[in-house]
Scaffold this active site. Structure first.
Site, PDB file in Angstrom:
ATOM      1  N   ASP A 225       0.871  -1.169   0.000  1.00  0.00           N
ATOM      2  CA  ASP A 225       0.000   0.000   0.000  1.00  0.00           C
ATOM      3  C   ASP A 225       0.911   1.223   0.000  1.00  0.00           C
ATOM      4  O   ASP A 225       2.086   1.148   0.376  1.00  0.00           O
ATOM      5  CB  ASP A 225      -0.918  -0.015   1.232  1.00  0.00           C
ATOM      6  N   TRP A 226       0.371   2.357  -0.378  1.00  0.00           N
ATOM      7  CA  TRP A 226       1.206   3.536  -0.603  1.00  0.00           C
ATOM      8  C   TRP A 226       1.757   4.049   0.745  1.00  0.00           C
ATOM      9  O   TRP A 226       1.032   4.581   1.571  1.00  0.00           O
ATOM     10  CB  TRP A 226       0.390   4.608  -1.314  1.00  0.00           C
TER      11      TRP A 226
END
Length: 790
Positions: A225-226
């Site tokens: 995930d970012w």
């Protein structure tokens, strides 16, 4: 192995993004860059103007119903069709990988991101996700199944440490991922931010390699995930392949240092490089054609999906309304459509049809807002609505959750609708016999006021065509068929985890094990407002003739007859639950194991068959790490909801001897609430963690953790708030969903992740200064900050 012409520098570089949304290209081997974008219910293409929270402008795309809405269709074919549509728009916009779908379980209804997740049931969520992925990937676009794993809250989602017993992990939290991986072969799986049993998901070898790759056979790429990367060297060893977003090569240096020190094997890097290259090859070079009128077609698909997903919760016969004439339409949400959630899934729609627009297709609408989208009750607006309703023969009132109530980045504070809407409904109570309520919102809502309405239609977050779909249903152009994919409790206090959810968010023990949603309510025999699987139609259905047959030792065929007994064509969603009668290990009273949608003309009947394999009866045995069936009786239940079982038969199965386990009595009786001591009977002891104080902050601490540690950090937090507001083009206002989401997202990042995500605004030395200052040593921190090297 990767191309031998690739230097180790090139190979390491491939493990981190080139920019916010793109991977690195390697011209020497003809490897292009690929573009990723958010899109679980529609693309959020931003090109290079990236942000992860839906604030910056994005290209227009079709906004379909959110996952929490689409799940209420219980329609795998429809899910596949929506996936294909999003894939086609991805092809049209040059997107290679769509970040979705999300299949995290709805452990607690306060999770701010529940609108992005399908269901409280892993079987339903997994089947819908698998279909969505197959549809999307048929266009040549890759999917990213997320968030793996145990990302079930927004509060401290970046750092919270989830503690979960083995049976709950395998029987409740992982099956949706497993079904999707095994049945749809997603191009990527996205690892979550949080820790599991003390280990960040990006570094979790057991999850990413032991379970995902070795047990389930996943062969695609694992991406973060970012901002979820913790330790890139450890992540390589765990099975993470690609860090997103890019950070200018900052983490590449960490990998090279680990290689030189012998903490990382070059072969491990090469294995990840192979998977990244395979991902690029898989999602580029396709020749899918996109019709010229694709967005027009998809708007109609969005309308059809919203029709199939809406749930008729109650109806005393007032619906459907006759077409023509005049209708009193009340509620600001009828004119200002709320059709999607906030955050990374936010879509810039090609158009929006409000409920007010939709009603006008069928009747004249006299409109009164009745309340504002924010603020306290307004007496003048309420009086205006009352005056309109007093003389109206037909009244449609739209209420529900407003934008600030649910979003990525923070959890909900309660399950109620705003007080100004409640005041309106109280004022309209004398005319309850003619009130039709249309409810919007992405997750469970307390609805005491539903008892005082003639009908209730729940749209959830129905996408850009939701207003038209609602009107189709209200006026009988379509027959409601949706059923709830999550339980609607009477009160939040009835939720088993309500007493401890979010109390100590640094560490999150799942004391309730797998008893979430209907698994708890049905097992504890607790009353609910609307049960899992509930939904009405304008026709009625009867179930009869249940027959069981054995197709070998490992499969049970379940057949029954379904009859449409009304005078309208309609669709029924038949649900099959299994209830063990073995008196062995603790387990829910019943669990969904199959379902089907059956369309029947008025008066038509049809035999329906559903199959159960041995896994449908099994429990996970932590000792052997295998799925086992307990010897004894298992009841097959077929019905219209978890609380509306129409047919029952028992089947006797061979298996391991059924023996009561050593779990505390609560897990067998569900009497009262689970306790930490009881949890100790199903989970190994672990060190208790509380929020750090002065002297205990480190690189894993966030600005939010440290803000009250002293004057320096209060000043820092003050200026960060203003910097975030300026970047968002807003003022500091926690009542503004965009600011609140962005601020809490930034302030919740661990310092080491903030350095990577800040695009150079926060250097490692500045992050160290923050930590030193929070620990009571601002001068020491200032000295380090002013040095040339850390």
């Amino acid at each position: 192995m990767p191309d031998s012409s690739l230097s180790i520098a090139d190979r390491v570089a491939l493990g981190s993004g080139a920019s916010f949304w793109t991977t690195r290209a390697v011209p020497a081997i003809g490897l292009p860059s690929i573009l990723m974008t958010d899109g679980p219910h529609g693309l959020r293409g931003q090109g290079e103007g990236g942000d992860h929270l839906g604030l910056n402008a994005s290209s227009t795309a079709t906004c379909f119903p959110t996952a929490s809405a689409l799940a209420c269709s219980w329609d795998v074919d429809l899910a596949a069709e929506v996936g294909t549509a999003i894939g086609l728009e991805a092809v049209d916009q040059g997107v290679n990988v769509v970040l979705g779908p999300g299949v995290n379980m709805k452990r607690n209804p306060l999770c701010g991101r529940n609108f992005e997740y399908f269901s409280e049931d892993p079987y339903l969520a997994g089947k819908l996700a698998a279909a969505w992925i197959r549809g999307l990937q048929a266009t040549g676009t890759g999917a990213s199944l997320k968030h793996f794993a145990l990302n079930n809250q927004e509060l401290k989602r970046m750092t919270t440490d989830v503690r979960v017993d083995e049976r709950a992990l395998h029987e409740y939290y992982l099956p949706a991922f497993e079904i999707a991986v095994r049945e749809s072969d997603p191009a990527t799986v996205m690892c979550a931010y949080n820790r599991v049993e003390g280990v960040y998901c990006s570094d979790n070898h057991r999850l990413l390699t032991g379970i995902l790759r070795e047990r389930w056979g996943f062969s695609g790429a694992v991406i973060t995930d970012w901002g979820a990367m913790n330790d890139r060297a450890a992540a390589y060893r765990a099975g993470t392949d690609l860090e997103m977003p890019g950070n200018g090569g900052l983490s590449d240096a960490e990998v090279h240092a680990a290689l030189r020190a012998g903490r990382l094997d070059e072969k491990t890097v090469d294995e990840s490089v192979d998977r990244v290259i395979a991902l690029v090859r898989r999602t580029t070079g396709g020749d899918t054609e996109v019709p010229a009128d694709v967005y027009e077609r998809h708007h109609e698909l969005a309308r059809r999906a919203a029709v199939a997903s809406a749930v008729l919760l109650g109806n005393d016969g007032v619906l459907p309304l006759e077409r023509g004439g005049r209708v009193a339409l009340v509620g600001a949400l009828a004119g200002n459509a709320r059709y999607q959630g906030s955050g990374s899934s936010r879509v810039n729609p090609t158009r929006v049809v409000s409920l007010r627009d939709g009603v006008r297709e069928y009747a004249e609408a006299d409109y009164a807002p009745g309340y504002r989208l924010t603020g306290e009750p307004d007496r003048a607006l309420i009086d205006e609505a009352v005056a309109l309703v007093r003389t109206a023969g037909r009244v449609v009132v739209c209420v529900g959750l407003t934008e600030i109530a649910e979003s990525e980045g923070f959890d909900r504070e309660h399950l109620r609708i705003p007080v100004n809407q409640i005041a309106l409904l109280e004022a309209l109570a004398p005319w309850s016999d003619r009130l039709v309520l249309v409810v919007v919102g992405g997750s469970a809502i307390e609805m005491p006021w539903a008892e005082h309405a003639a009908a209730v239609l729940h749209l959830h977050l129905a996408g850009q065509a939701g207003g038209a779909a609602a009107a189709d249903l209200l006026f009988g152009a379509a027959n409601p068929s949706g059923k709830l994919a999550e339980t609607c409790p009477i009160s939040y206090d009835d939720v088993v985890s309500s007493g401890y959810y979010g109390v100590h968010p640094e560490q999150t023990p799942y004391l309730e094990s797998m008893y979430c949603g209907y698994r708890y309510f049905d097992s504890a025999d607790r009353p609910v407002r609307y049960p899992f699987g509930h939904g009405l139609s304008y026709t009625t259905f009867t179930y009869s003739g249940l027959r069981l047959s054995r197709n070998g030792p490992d499969r049970v065929e379940v057949t029954f007859t379904l009859l449409n007994t009304g005078d309208r064509d309609g669709t029924e969603i038949a649900q099959l639950y299994v209830a063990a009668r073995t008196d062995g290990v603790y387990r829910p009273a019943q669990e969904l194991r199959s379902f089907t949608r059956v369309a029947l003309a008025a008066g038509e009947s049809r035999d329906v068959t559903m199959s159960l394999d041995r896994r449908a009866f099994a429990v996970y045995d932590p000792g052997s790490a295998e799925w086992v069936v307990e010897e004894g009786d298992h009841e097959i239940r077929v019905g219209a909801s978890s609380r509306d079982i129409r047919l029952r038969k028992t089947v006797a199965l061979d298996g391991v001897p059924a023996r009561r386990d050593a779990a505390a009595d609560w897990y067998h009786t569900l009497d009262g609430r689970p306790s930490p001591d009881g949890f100790g009977t199903i989970h190994e002891p672990f060190p208790l963690v509380r929020a750090p104080g002065r002297g205990g902050f480190d690189e894993y601490s966030s600005l939010h953790d440290m803000r009250d540690s002293g004057l320096v950090m209060r000043i820092v937090y003050f200026f960060v708030e203003r910097a975030v507001a300026k970047r968002a083009g807003r003022r500091v206002d926690y009542g503004d969903v965009a600011f609140k989401m962005m601020m809490l997202g930034a302030a919740g990042l661990p310092m080491r992740a903030m350095v990577r995500m800040s695009e150079g605004a926060i250097s490692p030395r500045l992050a160290r200064f923050f930590v030193d200052s929070a620990n009571g040593h601002p001068l020491r921190g200032l000295g380090r900050l002013l040095r040339k090297r850390v």
